[in-house]
Design an enzyme around this catalytic site. Structure first.
Site, short mmCIF file in Angstrom:
data_model
loop_
_atom_site.label_atom_id
_atom_site.label_comp_id
_atom_site.label_asym_id
_atom_site.label_seq_id
_atom_site.Cartn_x
_atom_site.Cartn_y
_atom_site.Cartn_z
N ASN A 10 67.58 39.61 66.05
CA ASN A 10 66.88 39.02 64.56
C ASN A 10 67.42 39.72 63.42
OD1 ASN A 10 65.44 36.71 65.76
ND2 ASN A 10 64.30 38.32 66.61
N ARG A 17 64.24 37.07 56.50
CA ARG A 17 63.37 37.47 57.53
C ARG A 17 62.21 38.34 57.08
NH1 ARG A 17 63.76 41.43 62.42
NH2 ARG A 17 61.97 40.93 63.62
N ASN A 74 69.95 50.18 65.98
CA ASN A 74 68.57 49.37 65.71
C ASN A 74 68.29 48.41 66.87
OD1 ASN A 74 66.15 48.22 65.17
ND2 ASN A 74 66.72 47.79 62.78
N GLU A 98 68.32 56.35 66.86
CA GLU A 98 67.72 54.98 66.74
C GLU A 98 67.12 55.05 65.13
OE1 GLU A 98 64.79 54.23 69.78
OE2 GLU A 98 63.45 53.67 68.09
N LEU A 101 64.13 49.53 59.97
CA LEU A 101 63.89 49.60 58.74
C LEU A 101 62.53 49.75 58.35
CD1 LEU A 101 65.61 46.29 59.39
CD2 LEU A 101 66.46 47.42 57.18
N SER A 102 61.63 49.13 59.23
CA SER A 102 60.09 49.43 58.94
C SER A 102 59.77 50.53 59.64
CB SER A 102 59.19 48.16 59.60
OG SER A 102 59.63 48.25 60.77
#
Ligand code: DQA
Length: 142
Positions: A10, A17, A74, A98, A101-102
């Site tokens: 995704n 998104r 990610n 790793e 974004l959030s």
């Protein structure tokens, strides 16, 4: 230095998104800014995205066979579920960061657990698209 960047499921939808959570920067824009930074530091960089767990495992395995020196990943939703991706990172010889974004720790509880972070050098999350650039900077400076 030859760095592989992997985006999980995704992430190809970034831009449209859930923009309140993930921002409006597209994956192509992230990849371009990574390429720009890499070029300025004389680093070879390849970006890859897949929505398929096994394809991500296959790509992680190329870190060994294709001479990558570092991995930025990610794993997206697979962060919280994938033993296969964790094992592939553990089997890889390269240092891995790793990224998210959030800030997964201020979201739903099921996002607080990362199966992959314990086999990585470190984790960077919560800085939006910049999380990826911070990871690249970390490799540049180490
Ligand atoms: C994400 C966080 C994950 O929990 C989620 O499933 C994603 C994106 C992030 O970059 O913030 O798809 O990895």
């Amino acid at each position: 230095m030859k760095i592989l960047v992997i985006h999980g499921p995704n992430i190809n939808l970034l831009g449209t998104r859930e923009p309140d959570t993930y921002g409006t920067t597209t994956m192509a824009e992230i990849d371009q800014s990574l390429q720009d930074l890499a070029k300025s530091k004389n680093i070879e960089l390849e970006c890859f995205q897949s929505n398929v767990e096994g394809e991500i495992v296959n790509k992680i395995q190329t870190t060994t066979t294709e001479g990558f020196t570092a991995l930025i990943i990610n794993p997206a939703a697979y962060t919280h579920t994938s033993v296969a991706i964790r094992d592939a990172i553990a089997a890889s010889k390269v240092e891995t960061i790793e990224v998210h974004l959030s800030n997964v720790y201020k979201r739903e509880e099921f996002r607080h657990k990362s199966l992959t972070a314990p086999v990585c050098k470190g984790q960077i999350c919560g800085f939006g698209a910049q999380s990826y650039l911070l990871a690249l900077q970390a490799f540049v400076q180490s």
